[in-house]
Motif scaffolding. Structure first.
Motif, short mmCIF file in Angstrom:
data_model
loop_
_atom_site.label_atom_id
_atom_site.label_comp_id
_atom_site.label_asym_id
_atom_site.label_seq_id
_atom_site.Cartn_x
_atom_site.Cartn_y
_atom_site.Cartn_z
N LYS A 19 0.83 -1.21 0.00
CA LYS A 19 0.00 0.00 0.00
C LYS A 19 0.86 1.26 0.00
N LEU A 20 1.98 1.22 0.74
CA LEU A 20 2.86 2.39 0.77
C LEU A 20 3.49 2.64 -0.60
N ASN A 21 3.69 1.61 -1.38
CA ASN A 21 4.28 1.75 -2.71
C ASN A 21 3.24 2.07 -3.78
N ASP A 22 1.97 2.07 -3.41
CA ASP A 22 0.90 2.39 -4.35
C ASP A 22 0.75 3.90 -4.46
N SER A 23 0.84 4.43 -5.66
CA SER A 23 0.76 5.88 -5.86
C SER A 23 -0.64 6.42 -5.54
N ASN A 24 -1.64 5.56 -5.42
CA ASN A 24 -2.99 6.01 -5.10
C ASN A 24 -3.22 6.19 -3.59
N THR A 25 -2.25 5.79 -2.79
CA THR A 25 -2.37 5.93 -1.34
C THR A 25 -2.06 7.38 -0.96
N SER A 26 -2.98 7.99 -0.22
CA SER A 26 -2.81 9.40 0.17
C SER A 26 -1.67 9.54 1.18
N MET A 27 -1.17 10.75 1.32
CA MET A 27 -0.10 11.03 2.26
C MET A 27 -0.56 10.73 3.69
N GLU A 28 -1.79 11.10 4.02
CA GLU A 28 -2.31 10.86 5.36
C GLU A 28 -2.39 9.36 5.66
N GLU A 29 -2.91 8.61 4.69
CA GLU A 29 -3.00 7.17 4.87
C GLU A 29 -1.61 6.55 4.95
N SER A 30 -0.68 7.06 4.15
CA SER A 30 0.70 6.55 4.17
C SER A 30 1.32 6.72 5.55
N ILE A 31 1.09 7.85 6.17
CA ILE A 31 1.64 8.10 7.51
C ILE A 31 1.06 7.11 8.52
N GLU A 32 -0.24 6.88 8.45
CA GLU A 32 -0.88 5.92 9.37
C GLU A 32 -0.38 4.51 9.10
N LEU A 33 -0.23 4.16 7.84
CA LEU A 33 0.30 2.83 7.49
C LEU A 33 1.73 2.67 7.98
N PHE A 34 2.52 3.71 7.84
CA PHE A 34 3.91 3.67 8.31
C PHE A 34 3.96 3.44 9.81
#
Length: 67
Positions: A19-34
């Motif tokens: 999901k982190l490597n997916d360009s469709n993942t928003s910055m906010e979601e990326s932070i939560e995933l991280f």
């Protein structure tokens, strides 16, 4: 909360990585995933450390080679 086994943790970490490597993942979601990924990595590392300790205990009565 049930403790996840090591393989479940690895699968969840892999899914987060995808999901982190997916360009469709928003910055906010990326932070939560991280954040979630780092928690899962810590839990997996703790499990490995505990398992290593258990293996060392089993091998105490035999010749022990540090790994």
């Amino acid at each position: 909360m049930n403790k996840k086994n090591f393989n479940d943790l690895l699968n969840e970490i892999k899914n987060i990585s995808e999901k982190l490597n997916d360009s469709n993942t928003s910055m906010e979601e990326s932070i939560e995933l991280f954040k979630k990924g780092t928690e899962l990595i810590k839990e997996a590392k703790d499990q490995l450390t505990n398992l290593e300790g258990e293996v060392k205990k089993v091998l105490e009565n035999n010749e022990f080679i540090n790994f």
